[in-house]
Write an enzyme that holds these catalytic residues in place. Sequence first.
Site, PDB file in Angstrom:
ATOM      1  CB  CYS A 119      34.651  20.963  41.861  1.00 16.77           C
ATOM      2  SG  CYS A 119      33.661  22.652  42.053  1.00 16.77           S
ATOM      3  CB  THR A 158      44.121  45.160  35.847  1.00 18.47           C
ATOM      4  OG1 THR A 158      45.620  45.718  35.490  1.00 18.47           O
ATOM      5  CG2 THR A 158      43.454  46.388  35.488  1.00 18.47           C
TER       6      THR A 158
END
Length: 362
Positions: A309, A223
């Site tokens: 990161c 979704t």
Amino acid sequence: MAVEACNKALTQTWGNPSSLHAKGLEAEIVLNNSRHTIADALGCSENELIFTSCATESSNTALKSVAEKYGKRKKKIIVSSVEHPSVANVMKYLSEKGYDIEYIHPQSDGKFHADDFISAVDENTCLVSCMLVNNENGYILPVAEIFKAVKRLHPDVICHCDAVQGFMKIPFTVKSLNCDLLSISAHKIYAPKGIGALYIKKGIIIHPLLLGGGQERKLRSGTECVPLISAFAASAEYLKPNISKNLENYKNLKKYLIENLSEIDGISFNSNEDCAPYIVNFSIKDIRSEIMLHFLEKKNIFVSSGSACSKGAVSGVLEEFGASAGEADSALRISFSIYNKKEDIDALVSGVKDGIASLRRS
Ligand code: PLP
């Protein structure tokens, strides 16, 4: 803008965009409008854009798909040697699966040359992947030139670009870059973390990573997170008309920062004139990045060591550009935002001076 859009979708248009009732339709309209905005910012059609959970997912989907679909007989992949782990680690994975990965390095002048990519491509090549702006030092790679020549000489080779650090910061469109696939992420443009998008040029076949309800034209099941997507679009809409103006501000801030840091003994720069003006990477002799980073955070100055990161792990990217191991180990990355002013640079420079005085003493 991102916060308001997100809140509105959480509190008012909270339906599931796949539901058939009125609340679902309301959410679907927000989703469609958001897709329109991001597609417009990239210069592509809405049918060529899917939302993902992050750029890592976008690049994984793109690269694994191309290898699987187009690389059955053509096993060679060309990639820059300074990609973010979201691309670099997919390359390692594909190498273990039998693909032949050829890394293109900067030359001794510290620059990437388009010809090196172009001459590496041959009849066994299925994919070229090259990032637009390096996340550690801001280096801008010649993506448009590389992809244009690759497409002219080998129209079947698929071209992917990780444009995370350039989107809405330097002007480009998917057409100006000549790419087939392009990854972007919302959290580099003041929208929340956990939402990204993938441009898929019409005609390019993608195998979804996730199988399920068939959302996003069956290419990314799950979704859609309308609040995050609408925040992503709101940020892009806000930034798009101001790209040139923001770039001018960044240039002035970068010049001012470099002038001021240059007066301090023991500082060397890992970003140069080929780098985007909103990222400045520099090293402080004999002071490890993490130590200075924690010193500065006590002054409410938040900088990154190497790449945010890689959480302290040395990525090897700065060394690729010619930094020594010591310089990489003491590198700090400054990223400017649209909210930064000269006063922030003054605070940073004075923080660095204090840090050097105090940390060298101890
Ligand atoms: N590519 C580049 C160049 C990045 O700088 C980043 C994140 O910092 C990513 C990819 C990964 O983005 P995400 O965290 O949305 O997966």
